[in-house]
Design a protein around this motif. Structure first.
Motif, PDB file in Angstrom:
ATOM      1  N   TYR A   1       0.638  15.123 -31.680  1.00 46.40           N
ATOM      2  CA  TYR A   1       2.095  14.521 -31.685  1.00 46.40           C
ATOM      3  C   TYR A   1       2.791  15.629 -31.196  1.00 46.40           C
ATOM      4  O   TYR A   1       2.609  16.868 -31.423  1.00 46.40           O
ATOM      5  CB  TYR A   1       2.553  14.277 -32.949  1.00 46.40           C
ATOM      6  CG  TYR A   1       1.933  13.025 -33.684  1.00 46.40           C
ATOM      7  CD1 TYR A   1       1.127  12.002 -32.962  1.00 46.40           C
ATOM      8  CD2 TYR A   1       1.786  13.001 -35.141  1.00 46.40           C
ATOM      9  CE1 TYR A   1       0.474  10.970 -33.739  1.00 46.40           C
ATOM     10  CE2 TYR A   1       1.035  11.946 -35.708  1.00 46.40           C
ATOM     11  CZ  TYR A   1       0.534  10.962 -35.159  1.00 46.40           C
ATOM     12  OH  TYR A   1      -0.127   9.729 -35.703  1.00 46.40           O
TER      13      TYR A   1
ATOM     14  N   ALA B   1       5.913  11.397 -30.177  1.00 47.18           N
ATOM     15  CA  ALA B   1       5.164  10.843 -29.026  1.00 47.18           C
ATOM     16  C   ALA B   1       3.662  11.339 -29.089  1.00 47.18           C
ATOM     17  O   ALA B   1       3.434  12.627 -29.429  1.00 47.18           O
ATOM     18  CB  ALA B   1       5.807  10.937 -27.741  1.00 47.18           C
TER      19      ALA B   1
ATOM     20  N   ASN C   1       8.778   6.978 -35.992  1.00 44.40           N
ATOM     21  CA  ASN C   1       9.969   6.800 -35.139  1.00 44.40           C
ATOM     22  C   ASN C   1      10.848   5.578 -35.706  1.00 44.40           C
ATOM     23  O   ASN C   1      11.941   5.958 -35.563  1.00 44.40           O
ATOM     24  CB  ASN C   1       9.649   6.353 -33.926  1.00 44.40           C
ATOM     25  CG  ASN C   1       8.879   7.680 -33.023  1.00 44.40           C
ATOM     26  OD1 ASN C   1       9.202   8.586 -33.326  1.00 44.40           O
ATOM     27  ND2 ASN C   1       8.128   7.339 -32.237  1.00 44.40           N
TER      28      ASN C   1
ATOM     29  N   GLN D   1      -1.720   6.297 -33.242  1.00 39.07           N
ATOM     30  CA  GLN D   1      -0.415   5.554 -32.941  1.00 39.07           C
ATOM     31  C   GLN D   1       0.106   4.915 -33.807  1.00 39.07           C
ATOM     32  O   GLN D   1       1.557   4.933 -33.877  1.00 39.07           O
ATOM     33  CB  GLN D   1      -0.804   4.601 -31.761  1.00 39.07           C
ATOM     34  CG  GLN D   1       0.320   4.000 -30.997  1.00 39.07           C
ATOM     35  CD  GLN D   1       1.322   4.835 -30.270  1.00 39.07           C
ATOM     36  OE1 GLN D   1       0.612   5.756 -29.755  1.00 39.07           O
ATOM     37  NE2 GLN D   1       2.681   4.912 -30.499  1.00 39.07           N
TER      38      GLN D   1
END
Length: 755
Positions: free
Chosen positions: A488, A479, A465, A458
């Protein structure tokens, strides 16, 4: 760290290849598209796929290589990407444990490296294995000298190992450890080898030793020493005995019988009974003795002739075990002795009353007999060897090797002493290495277990991002995906997959950011703290100038990380064809002149479709404009790329900086030159920055010459001749004019000293 690379037999590199040597922590490689840069990055990424190429690692310890190139983009830009695990927020004690585990791994690796250097050597130091190899080379040379000294005599004994130093040395060492044969003189071995190793060896015939017994018997007959005379009681005997002329009288009897009644000597009449009295003197005993002498003469002659004939037959037949010269000398001596004794016996026959002594030939006959008996003994030994040739050859071969071992005893003893010491050291080091490698496996597993407990994919999503948003890429983001959230996806704001709809620049940039974060992480839960080599191959392809600066800044951050203490990034390679990017990413305010200790600069070129590498002791890239002119000045320029180089110079000078009307320039030319001029400016209008543009004519030497001529005339026709000569270095230009005409790069120089 990679100390050297050999690129050979792949893409545009020749079979002999090119070498990058004395590589350092930061390495810059510049080259046009298609010149051979990606081939180098592919070798680093997968050396096993390029068997003709080679990587030389420091301390012979390969590191993990992370390579960003077109292959990486193609491999990873898809609907889902492997998640990048990084260390997340966690208890400080656990992080301290991870740091300690990292140090433990590093310490063990240093111990392994130190022992490996002692074992394998480094630079000019040979190491223990090198010492052992040197000992082996020396003993091979010494054994080979031994072989060369005796090869002519013992080729058969050396069969199978005569053609190789290593094989001959192995045989010597093997015999040294096991040979128990007796030691014989060299000459004896040579003599036996000449027979036993003879091809087509057959049995020899023994010679018949002549019998000398008859000659010896005859030479010892008592008649030779006996005075053979008539009866002493005949009245004429006194006179004959007093005169001692019985032999003379005996010979004269025959004449007396013919001259009777007269004496054959005085011719006077003699008494009638004189013949009777003389006859009585020579009685039957006398006649027997005379007959014995006659038989002795005949018998000695026959026995001598037979004896000499036997010797002559032996001489004529010949034998490898009979010395022909010695036999000849013996025959000559025997012949002379027999002839002399024959003369003595003949005198005895002529003078029976004489006492004759013959030469004693007993020792001479014994010498002949011993000579021939010895030859027969050698023949018997030879025949025994023939009958048992396999064992004989095996025994002789063992004895020959034993002789060699004795001759080389000093050298072999010294080798054994030195090798025993080196072997003991190597054994100890290898044992330590085995233990240390086991410790390393345990330490790495401990580190891996600690990392798995606190790693996550994460944080990478969040960071990428954030970077995308800050750089204006707001139409898509990363994501997490997959059943376990360890993949991802590139998605639009509405959650739909964005992979197919991204532009080439967006695709390049997001893949670069993915790689950038991979440098500090791993696609698995462990391995995050492994040492690594980082390669950037054309990371700014299809990016605009703003993103170019962002990418160069991120790569510079990688440079900084590589210099940090205990950094995982041990080495960085940057490949690019973009001069602006090269100038920006290689900028270093602390570089004054020449190279810094941690960097290297290279240029790769393709000349006549063959890639070549050239190293520099300074940053060779100044401005794109000046570099383009240097390519024009280079007599070894590539015919394939020179037209594009001319186009880019015209674009910089006339279009970007001069804002001149290209049509007006074209109108200044006629015929074929006008077509060439138009084609050059057509490329300018197309805006191509590729090496392999659509060339409307073939790139041979004649065509290139025509383009260079038109290129020069463009400057002449537009009144910029002095600028042309200044950049080509063909004519001196006044300083004031130079100041007005000098063209610099559209990119800011940032005060970089390019020298």
């Amino acid at each position: 760290m990679i100390e050297g690379l050999k690129i050979a037999g792949c893409a545009s590199y020749s079979a002999e290849g090119q070498n990058l040597t004395e590589l350092r922590k930061i390495n810059f490689i510049y080259g046009a598209n298609g010149s051979g840069k990606t081939s180098i990055s592919r070798v680093i990424a997968a050396p096993a796929d390029h068997p003709a190429c080679a990587i030389r690692w420091a301390n012979q310890r390969p590191l993990e290589c992370l390579v960003y190139n077109a292959d990486f983009v193609e491999r990873n830009f898809r609907s889902s990407l492997p998640g990048i695990f990084t260390l997340g927020e966690h208890d400080a004690a656990v992080l301290n444990q991870i740091e300690q585990a990292r140090k433990d791994v590093a310490d063990i690796e240093r111990d392994i490296s130190a022992r490996d250097i002692v074992l394998n050597g480094k630079d000019d130091a040979p190491g223990k294995l090198g010492e052992r190899a040197a000992l082996r080379e020396n003993i091979e040379n010494e054994c080979w000298k031994l072989k060369n000294r005796h090869d002519a005599d013992f080729q058969s004994a050396f069969a199978g190992v005569r053609g190789s130093k290593a094989s001959f040395c192995d045989k010597i060492l093997s015999e040294w450890a096991s040979n128990q044969a007796a030691i014989h003189p060299l000459e004896d071995l040579k003599k036996r080898a000449a027979v036993i190793f003879e091809k087509g060896l057959t049995r020899e015939s023994a010679v018949r030793v002549p019998d000398s017994a008859e000659l010896t018997r005859l030479e010892a007959l008592p008649i030779l020493a006996k005075r053979v005379v008539g009866q002493g009681d005949v009245n004429i005997a006194g006179l004959i005995d007093r005169l001692g002329n019985s032999d003379w009288v005996k010979q004269g009897i025959g004449y007396f019988a013919q001259s009777t009644p007269q004496c054959p000597f005085c011719q006077q009449d003699v008494e009638a009974d004189l013949a009777k009295r003389i006859g009585d003197y020579f009685d039957e005993a006398y006649d027997r003795d005379i007959a014995d002498i006659g038989r002795l003469v005949a018998g000695y002659e026959a026995a001598g002739a037979a004896y000499l004939q036997s010797l002559a037959d032996i001489s004529q037949a010949g034998s490898r075990y009979i010395d022909a010269d010695e036999l000849t000398r013996l025959i000559e001596r025997v012949t002379a002795r027999l002839a002399l004794n024959g003369q003595h016996i003949a005198r005895k026959q002529k003078e029976p009353s004489a006492v004759v002594t013959l030469e004693d030939n007993t020792e001479l006959f014994a010498e002949v007999r011993d000579f021939l008996t010895a030859a027969n003994a050698a023949v018997a030994e030879h025949n025994g060897a023939v009958d048992d040739i396999g064992n004989q050859r095996a025994n002789l071969t063992a004895e020959i090797w034993k002789y060699l071992l004795e001759e080389a005893k000093g050298v072999l003893d010294a080798y054994h002493t030195s090798k025993t010491a080196v072997d003991a050291a190597i054994s100890g080091i290898e044992s330590d290495l085995t233990t240390k490698r086991g410790d390393l496996t345990t330490a790495q597993q401990t580190l891996s277990d600690l990392e798995k407990g606190i790693t996550s994919v994460q944080p990478t999503v969040n960071e990428i991002n954030a970077l995308l948003a800050s750089f204006g890429f707001r139409g898509f983001k990363l994501a997490t995906a997959g059943d376990q959230g360890n993949l991802y996806e590139i998605v639009r704001l509405d959650g739909s997959n964005a992979v197919r709809s991204l532009s080439e620049g967006e695709r390049t940039f997001v893949t670069f950011l993915y790689f950038y974060h991979l440098i500090r992480g791993s696609v698995s839960e462990s391995g995050i703290t492994s040492n690594r080599v980082i390669v950037f191959d054309d990371p700014v392809s299809s990016l605009d100038s703003d993103i170019l600066f962002i990418v160069s800044s991120l790569i510079k951050r990688v440079f900084e990380l590589s210099h940090a203490q205990n950094s995982l990034i041990r080495q960085v390679f940057v490949f690019t064809h973009n001069i602006y990017f090269h100038k920006e990413v290689s900028f270093d305010p602390d570089r004054k002149r020449g190279l810094r200790a941690h960097e290297t600069f290279w240029i790769v070129k393709k000349i006549d479709d063959v890639s070549t590498l050239e190293s520099f002791d300074h940053n060779p890239i100044r401005t794109s404009y000046e570099l383009l002119w240097s390519e024009v000045r280079n007599e070894n320029r590539s015919n394939l790329t020179i037209q594009n180089t001319l186009r880019r110079i015209l674009e910089n000078y006339f279009k970007i900086l001069g804002n001149m009307d290209k049509d007006k320039i074209i109108e200044r030319f006629e015929g074929r030159e006008k077509v060439i001029c138009a084609s050059l400016f057509s490329w300018v209008n197309d805006g191509s920055h590729s090496t392999h543009d659509d060339l409307y004519v073939s790139s041979d030497a004649t065509t290139v010459g025509a383009y260079l001529g038109v290129f020069r005339r463009i400057f002449e026709e537009t009144g910029h001749t002095q600028h042309y000569h200044m950049m080509m270095g063909t004519e001196a230009v006044p300083t004031a004019d130079v100041a007005q005409m000098e063209i610099t790069s559209p990119m800011p120089d940032n005060g970089q000293d390019a020298a």
